[in-house]
Design a protein around this motif. Structure first.
Motif, mmCIF file in Angstrom:
data_model
loop_
_atom_site.group_PDB
_atom_site.id
_atom_site.type_symbol
_atom_site.label_atom_id
_atom_site.label_comp_id
_atom_site.label_asym_id
_atom_site.label_seq_id
_atom_site.Cartn_x
_atom_site.Cartn_y
_atom_site.Cartn_z
ATOM 1 N N SER A 134 4.719 -0.080 -9.982
ATOM 2 C CA SER A 134 5.118 0.797 -8.885
ATOM 3 C C SER A 134 3.893 1.407 -8.230
ATOM 4 C CB SER A 134 6.040 1.909 -9.392
ATOM 5 O OG SER A 134 5.381 2.707 -10.352
ATOM 6 N N GLY A 135 4.085 1.851 -6.966
ATOM 7 C CA GLY A 135 3.017 2.518 -6.243
ATOM 8 C C GLY A 135 2.225 1.580 -5.358
ATOM 9 N N GLY A 136 1.268 2.158 -4.628
ATOM 10 C CA GLY A 136 0.475 1.405 -3.667
ATOM 11 C C GLY A 136 -0.906 1.039 -4.131
ATOM 12 N N GLU A 137 -1.183 1.163 -5.417
ATOM 13 C CA GLU A 137 -2.515 0.854 -5.934
ATOM 14 C C GLU A 137 -2.547 -0.438 -6.750
ATOM 15 O OE1 GLU A 137 -5.136 2.571 -5.101
ATOM 16 O OE2 GLU A 137 -3.939 3.993 -3.942
ATOM 17 N N GLU A 138 -1.440 -1.175 -6.786
ATOM 18 C CA GLU A 138 -1.405 -2.378 -7.611
ATOM 19 C C GLU A 138 -2.244 -3.488 -6.973
ATOM 20 O OE1 GLU A 138 -0.093 -2.539 -10.599
ATOM 21 O OE2 GLU A 138 0.446 -0.427 -10.364
ATOM 22 N N THR A 169 6.496 -21.171 -12.047
ATOM 23 C CA THR A 169 6.806 -20.498 -10.786
ATOM 24 C C THR A 169 6.838 -18.993 -11.015
ATOM 25 O OG1 THR A 169 8.159 -22.384 -10.086
ATOM 26 C CG2 THR A 169 8.464 -20.314 -8.895
ATOM 27 N N VAL A 170 6.236 -18.240 -10.098
ATOM 28 C CA VAL A 170 6.227 -16.774 -10.178
ATOM 29 C C VAL A 170 6.681 -16.210 -8.841
ATOM 30 C CG1 VAL A 170 4.842 -14.698 -10.514
ATOM 31 C CG2 VAL A 170 4.369 -16.745 -11.888
ATOM 32 N N GLN A 171 7.619 -15.286 -8.887
ATOM 33 C CA GLN A 171 8.109 -14.587 -7.701
ATOM 34 C C GLN A 171 7.649 -13.138 -7.754
ATOM 35 O OE1 GLN A 171 9.951 -15.415 -5.011
ATOM 36 N NE2 GLN A 171 10.698 -13.453 -4.265
ATOM 37 N N GLN A 172 7.132 -12.650 -6.618
ATOM 38 C CA GLN A 172 6.759 -11.244 -6.460
ATOM 39 C C GLN A 172 7.737 -10.609 -5.479
ATOM 40 O OE1 GLN A 172 2.519 -10.136 -5.663
ATOM 41 N NE2 GLN A 172 3.331 -9.329 -3.745
ATOM 42 N N THR A 173 8.525 -9.648 -5.951
ATOM 43 C CA THR A 173 9.541 -8.997 -5.118
ATOM 44 C C THR A 173 9.292 -7.501 -5.096
ATOM 45 O OG1 THR A 173 11.141 -10.689 -5.802
ATOM 46 C CG2 THR A 173 12.007 -8.735 -4.696
ATOM 47 N N THR A 174 9.186 -6.944 -3.886
ATOM 48 C CA THR A 174 8.862 -5.524 -3.726
ATOM 49 C C THR A 174 9.920 -4.838 -2.872
ATOM 50 O OG1 THR A 174 6.495 -6.004 -3.848
ATOM 51 C CG2 THR A 174 7.130 -3.864 -2.938
ATOM 52 N N GLU A 175 10.402 -3.694 -3.332
ATOM 53 C CA GLU A 175 11.300 -2.846 -2.547
ATOM 54 C C GLU A 175 10.524 -1.623 -2.077
ATOM 55 O OE1 GLU A 175 15.384 -2.197 -3.818
ATOM 56 O OE2 GLU A 175 15.047 -3.581 -5.490
ATOM 57 N N VAL A 176 10.545 -1.401 -0.765
ATOM 58 C CA VAL A 176 9.883 -0.248 -0.165
ATOM 59 C C VAL A 176 10.969 0.627 0.461
ATOM 60 C CG1 VAL A 176 8.188 0.555 1.515
ATOM 61 C CG2 VAL A 176 7.800 -1.592 0.275
ATOM 62 N N ALA A 177 11.092 1.860 -0.005
ATOM 63 C CA ALA A 177 12.225 2.712 0.366
ATOM 64 C C ALA A 177 12.168 3.214 1.799
ATOM 65 C CB ALA A 177 12.310 3.898 -0.598
ATOM 66 N N ALA A 178 10.964 3.443 2.333
ATOM 67 C CA ALA A 178 10.859 4.023 3.672
ATOM 68 C C ALA A 178 9.491 3.712 4.251
ATOM 69 C CB ALA A 178 11.087 5.539 3.619
ATOM 70 N N GLY A 179 9.352 3.971 5.576
ATOM 71 C CA GLY A 179 8.072 3.761 6.239
ATOM 72 C C GLY A 179 7.952 2.376 6.845
ATOM 73 N N THR A 208 0.828 -1.211 0.000
ATOM 74 C CA THR A 208 0.000 0.000 0.000
ATOM 75 C C THR A 208 0.862 1.259 0.000
ATOM 76 O OG1 THR A 208 -0.129 -0.071 2.422
ATOM 77 C CG2 THR A 208 -1.909 -1.146 1.198
ATOM 78 N N SER A 209 2.195 1.088 -0.052
ATOM 79 C CA SER A 209 3.103 2.225 -0.016
ATOM 80 C C SER A 209 3.273 2.848 -1.396
ATOM 81 C CB SER A 209 4.473 1.781 0.515
ATOM 82 O OG SER A 209 5.424 2.811 0.381
ATOM 83 N N ASP A 210 3.216 4.161 -1.463
ATOM 84 C CA ASP A 210 3.456 4.859 -2.727
ATOM 85 C C ASP A 210 4.906 4.722 -3.180
ATOM 86 O OD1 ASP A 210 0.834 5.695 -2.810
ATOM 87 O OD2 ASP A 210 1.238 7.619 -1.823
ATOM 88 N N LEU A 211 5.784 4.293 -2.249
ATOM 89 C CA LEU A 211 7.207 4.160 -2.569
ATOM 90 C C LEU A 211 7.556 2.737 -3.023
ATOM 91 C CD1 LEU A 211 8.679 6.112 0.492
ATOM 92 C CD2 LEU A 211 8.158 6.998 -1.792
ATOM 93 N N ALA A 212 6.578 1.883 -3.165
ATOM 94 C CA ALA A 212 6.830 0.484 -3.508
ATOM 95 C C ALA A 212 7.181 0.322 -4.988
ATOM 96 C CB ALA A 212 5.608 -0.367 -3.187
ATOM 97 N N GLU A 213 8.195 -0.506 -5.235
ATOM 98 C CA GLU A 213 8.576 -0.890 -6.596
ATOM 99 C C GLU A 213 8.555 -2.413 -6.655
ATOM 100 O OE1 GLU A 213 9.184 1.151 -9.078
ATOM 101 O OE2 GLU A 213 9.155 3.043 -7.934
ATOM 102 N N THR A 214 7.689 -2.969 -7.493
ATOM 103 C CA THR A 214 7.466 -4.415 -7.512
ATOM 104 C C THR A 214 7.857 -5.021 -8.854
ATOM 105 O OG1 THR A 214 5.636 -4.241 -5.923
ATOM 106 C CG2 THR A 214 5.735 -6.247 -7.251
ATOM 107 N N THR A 215 8.526 -6.164 -8.787
ATOM 108 C CA THR A 215 8.888 -6.931 -9.977
ATOM 109 C C THR A 215 8.255 -8.311 -9.894
ATOM 110 O OG1 THR A 215 11.012 -5.807 -10.258
ATOM 111 C CG2 THR A 215 10.773 -7.959 -11.310
ATOM 112 N N TYR A 216 7.585 -8.721 -10.977
ATOM 113 C CA TYR A 216 7.059 -10.078 -11.111
ATOM 114 C C TYR A 216 7.956 -10.836 -12.083
ATOM 115 C CZ TYR A 216 2.835 -8.101 -9.043
ATOM 116 O OH TYR A 216 1.952 -7.466 -8.210
#
Length: 517
Positions: free
Chosen positions: A138-142, A158-168, A57-65
């Motif tokens: 990217s973002g918190g609305e995905e 197989t599917v991996q979901q990896t998310t980097e959240v910078a802060a919070g 839910t973070s606006d700073l999230a960057e996600t790779t599938y």
């Protein structure tokens, strides 16, 4: 048509519904009958389903599938895999008048959801098995994603979901392997403490609503929950349920039990800490008398073991660490007593002491089924980061790990009961390169961090497959992915169970020629 033949048809139909269609053929009438049952044939599945929870839910999230299917013999030349958005759920309390209305009970919403036009895929995998395909958001609305693979892309998908959240809250690296739908899940290691924000994500892949109960067990037994029963998850949708809204009791360690009354769901717990980062807590292996928690990072600064036994029978467990040199017993934590129906937590400190290690739990006397997970910390002070290692299922025939990087991935393999040989294959990279394979021997009772043989020409991310070369001793494995950021040792750990690429189709002594008429 006799009753035996009807039973065989029903069995084949159920098998096709779960794992993909498998063709049954009549046995060879000229084969000798020596009184020994013929071993079941193993065939590749023809359809697979995976579910990925709402990433953040973070606006700073960057996600790779990252999507990957190993090359499997015996598959057809056609097929594809894709991930499509599910209907976003609300991270709020369940059971309110508003949620019942939104579930479709009063306004025909279920039919509308089932007939809604599917959205454009977030990721499509059509080129060829053996090479990863990635997609970034990217973002918190995905939203959560519903995935389907067919034909040659189904076996071992197989599917991996990896998310980097910078802060919070929950900052750091959050990773989860997208899961197949099921009807029951255990999550020891969740929390209702004030510093934790834990969501139970429920994702329904089907065209009819699923009804789910969430039970929570603390140190003194079941916690009273007000709205944890009869949660409706709409068709093709996902519901994040905030754990702290189910109970007023604040406890550091709880066990969450997800039970599906009707339908099926994918489930995962997103555990976010105010100061220690966050990660996904995947489900523990099914309750069993002995458990293995593979691949605790060698530089772990704190390890907290959480164990739960269903029912009213206490469990006494021997705690051992499978180190590179063999099984050792942690000083001061030789055993753990688990009261029936209550969650027990034990601090093991820096139990790995700079070496590869896996926890092995075995009964000291009679065997009582338990579930378990550990929370692992890396780093010091304000730069600590957390992740989880649940009790794992065996690697089985083959396990697959995706979204690996040349410098940030560690593969840990353990053989707690006997020596084993494993074949490790590095795939081509998502941006090019050639695969490579190496065989390793894992000594009995040890854990080995394997230096993966990544060819110089592999670019982008790559996949790993782990294949035991014999059935003599069970093998367990996990992958640790690291991405340090401004002094914070961000990391995530995923266990590697069998990737469900093959299904056993038993031979029969019955004459099935009537099925061909």
């Amino acid at each position: 048509m006799n009753r035996t033949t009807l039973s065989l048809i029903a069995g084949a139909t159920a098998l096709a519904a779960v794992t993909g269609f498998a063709v049954l053929t009549a046995p060879d009438p000229t084969a000798a009958d020596d009184g020994v049952a013929t071993a079941a044939a193993r065939l590749p599945v023809e359809r697979s389903s995976l579910l990925c929870p709402t990433p953040s839910t973070s606006d700073l999230a960057e996600t790779t599938y990252t999507s990957f299917t190993p090359v499997t013999k015996g598959t057809e030349n056609e097929g594809s895999a894709e991930l499509r958005p599910a209907t976003a759920g609300r991270p709020a309390e369940q059971g309110t008048e508003e949620s019942e209305k939104e579930s479709g009970e009063d306004d025909g919403g279920e039919e509308a959801a089932a007939s809604a036009k599917p959205e454009k895929p977030v990721l499509e995998h059509k080129k060829e098995p053996g090479k990863p395909v990635t997609a970034d958001t990217s973002g918190g609305e995905e939203p959560a994603l519903l995935g389907t693979a067919e034909g040659r892309f189904a076996p071992g998908w197989t599917v991996q979901q990896t998310t980097e959240v910078a802060a919070g809250t929950g900052r750091g690296l959050q990773g989860v392997t997208c899961t197949a739908p099921d009807t029951e899940f255990w999550f020891p290691g969740a929390s209702t403490a004030t510093e934790r924000t834990d969501y139970v994500h429920l994702t329904n892949p089907d065209g009819s609503a699923a009804v789910v109960d969430i039970e929570v067990y603390g140190k003194d037994g079941a916690l009273e929950t007000e709205v944890g029963e009869g949660i409706t998850v709409k068709p093709h949708s996902s519901e994040p349920v905030l754990l702290s809204t189910l109970t007023d009791e604040e406890q550091t360690d709880v066990t969450v039990h997800v039970v599906v009354r009707s339908g099926r769901v994918g489930a995962a717990v997103q555990a976010l800490d105010d100061s220690l980062g966050g990660d996904w807590l995947a489900a523990s292996a099914d309750p069993a008398g002995s458990l293995v928690l593979p691949g605790i990072p060698e530089d772990a600064t704190a390890v907290r073991l959480v164990v739960f036994t269903p029912g009213n029978v206490d469990a006494d467990l021997k705690v051992q660490l499978a180190s590179p040199s063999g099984l050792i017993t942690p000083a001061g934590n030789e055993t753990v007593h688990v009261k029936g129906g209550m969650t027990t937590a034990v601090d093991l400190g820096d139990v790995t002491r700079g070496e590869a290690g896996s926890l092995v739990l075995t009964p000291t006397d009679r065997s009582v089924p338990v579930v378990a997970a550990v929370r692992v910390l890396r780093g010091q002070g304000d730069d600590q980061e957390s992740a989880f290692v649940p009790a794992a299922r065996e690697v089985g025939l083959r396990a697959t790990s995706v979204d690996n990087t040349a410098k940030g991935s560690t593969l840990a393999v353990t053989a707690p009961e006997g020596a084993a040989k494993v074949r490790v294959t590095v795939s081509a990279g998502s941006e090019g390169g050639t695969p490579a394979t190496e065989t390793y021997t894992i000594k009995a009772g040890t854990t080995q961090n394997i230096e993966v043989p990544v060819p110089d020409d592999v670019e982008g991310t790559y996949a790993l497959t782990v294949e035991p070369e014999s059935d003599d001793a069970p093998v367990y494995a996990s992958r640790t992915l690291t991405a340090p950021d401004d002094g914070v040792p961000a990391f995530t750990v995923q266990t590697l169970p069998d990737d469900r690429g093959m299904v056993a189709v038993p031979h029969t002594e019955e004459d099935l020629s009537v099925l061909q008429r």
